[in-house]
Design a protein around this motif. Structure first.
Motif, PDB file in Angstrom:
ATOM      1  N   ASP A   1       0.838  -1.191   0.000  1.00 41.07           N
ATOM      2  CA  ASP A   1       0.000   0.000   0.000  1.00 41.07           C
ATOM      3  C   ASP A   1       0.880   1.250   0.000  1.00 41.07           C
ATOM      4  O   ASP A   1       2.106   1.155  -0.044  1.00 41.07           O
ATOM      5  CB  ASP A   1      -1.004  -0.008   1.157  1.00 41.07           C
ATOM      6  CG  ASP A   1      -0.387   0.144   2.536  1.00 41.07           C
ATOM      7  OD1 ASP A   1       0.814   0.489   2.646  1.00 41.07           O
ATOM      8  OD2 ASP A   1      -1.113  -0.067   3.527  1.00 41.07           O
ATOM      9  N   GLU A   2       0.259   2.413   0.051  1.00 45.94           N
ATOM     10  CA  GLU A   2       0.978   3.694  -0.024  1.00 45.94           C
ATOM     11  C   GLU A   2       1.925   3.915   1.149  1.00 45.94           C
ATOM     12  O   GLU A   2       2.823   4.741   1.085  1.00 45.94           O
ATOM     13  CB  GLU A   2      -0.001   4.874  -0.111  1.00 45.94           C
ATOM     14  CG  GLU A   2      -0.858   4.891  -1.345  1.00 45.94           C
ATOM     15  CD  GLU A   2      -2.098   3.999  -1.209  1.00 45.94           C
ATOM     16  OE1 GLU A   2      -2.377   3.448  -0.118  1.00 45.94           O
ATOM     17  OE2 GLU A   2      -2.788   3.822  -2.225  1.00 45.94           O
ATOM     18  N   ASN A   3       1.727   3.172   2.261  1.00 47.18           N
ATOM     19  CA  ASN A   3       2.578   3.309   3.445  1.00 47.18           C
ATOM     20  C   ASN A   3       3.676   2.260   3.507  1.00 47.18           C
ATOM     21  O   ASN A   3       4.396   2.173   4.496  1.00 47.18           O
ATOM     22  CB  ASN A   3       1.723   3.231   4.716  1.00 47.18           C
ATOM     23  CG  ASN A   3       0.721   4.352   4.778  1.00 47.18           C
ATOM     24  OD1 ASN A   3       1.052   5.511   4.526  1.00 47.18           O
ATOM     25  ND2 ASN A   3      -0.518   4.028   5.080  1.00 47.18           N
ATOM     26  N   GLY A   4       3.792   1.428   2.468  1.00 42.74           N
ATOM     27  CA  GLY A   4       4.821   0.399   2.446  1.00 42.74           C
ATOM     28  C   GLY A   4       4.426  -0.890   3.138  1.00 42.74           C
ATOM     29  O   GLY A   4       5.254  -1.775   3.329  1.00 42.74           O
ATOM     30  N   VAL A   5       3.152  -1.031   3.501  1.00 40.05           N
ATOM     31  CA  VAL A   5       2.666  -2.241   4.156  1.00 40.05           C
ATOM     32  C   VAL A   5       2.315  -3.272   3.081  1.00 40.05           C
ATOM     33  O   VAL A   5       1.603  -2.967   2.126  1.00 40.05           O
ATOM     34  CB  VAL A   5       1.428  -1.941   5.035  1.00 40.05           C
ATOM     35  CG1 VAL A   5       0.862  -3.215   5.637  1.00 40.05           C
ATOM     36  CG2 VAL A   5       1.785  -0.936   6.120  1.00 40.05           C
ATOM     37  N   LYS A   6       2.805  -4.496   3.257  1.00 40.74           N
ATOM     38  CA  LYS A   6       2.576  -5.557   2.286  1.00 40.74           C
ATOM     39  C   LYS A   6       1.088  -5.881   2.189  1.00 40.74           C
ATOM     40  O   LYS A   6       0.413  -6.054   3.199  1.00 40.74           O
ATOM     41  CB  LYS A   6       3.356  -6.799   2.705  1.00 40.74           C
ATOM     42  CG  LYS A   6       3.483  -7.835   1.605  1.00 40.74           C
ATOM     43  CD  LYS A   6       4.258  -9.067   2.055  1.00 40.74           C
ATOM     44  CE  LYS A   6       5.696  -8.714   2.355  1.00 40.74           C
ATOM     45  NZ  LYS A   6       6.491  -9.894   2.734  1.00 40.74           N
TER      46      LYS A   6
END
Length: 114
Positions: A62-67
């Motif tokens: 996602d946009e926050n770097g969460v897989k």
């Protein structure tokens, strides 16, 4: 040959993943590693192409770097177990020749209560 491989990867990626930012393509042996980015600069997707087809492990964030998902391609087809995460659900999807063969899902409440 390298130029044709990279051009094929770009064309296929343009059809499979619609986005505005251009991917970064890197040659890694017989594979082309493709990295796509969100507008904020975080990685959106990363995976490989071989002979212009999706190949090997692909991971999306996602946009926050969460897989958000991880799975495998073989010769352009989804195969094996794919895992998808969202806010409160974990889903495991088994693919055979890009067709879903089974789905298992777990909600956060079910995991916490066990």
């Amino acid at each position: 040959m390298k130029k044709m491989l990279i051009l094929s990867a770009i064309l296929v990626s343009g059809l499979t993943i619609a986005q505005e930012k251009k991917p970064v393509l890197e040659q890694e042996g017989s594979l082309v590693k493709a990295t796509y980015y969100h507008e904020n600069g975080q990685i959106q997707q990363q995976g490989f192409f071989k002979n212009g087809k999706l190949e090997g492990q692909w991971v999306s964030y996602d946009e926050n770097g969460v897989k958000k998902s991880i799975g495998e391609f073989a010769n352009g087809e989804k195969t094996g177990k794919w895992v998808f995460w969202n806010d409160k659900t974990l889903s495991e999807v088994d693919y055979s020749k890009s067709r879903i063969s089974s789905i298992k899902s777990w909600k956060e409440e079910a995991i916490v209560n066990k």
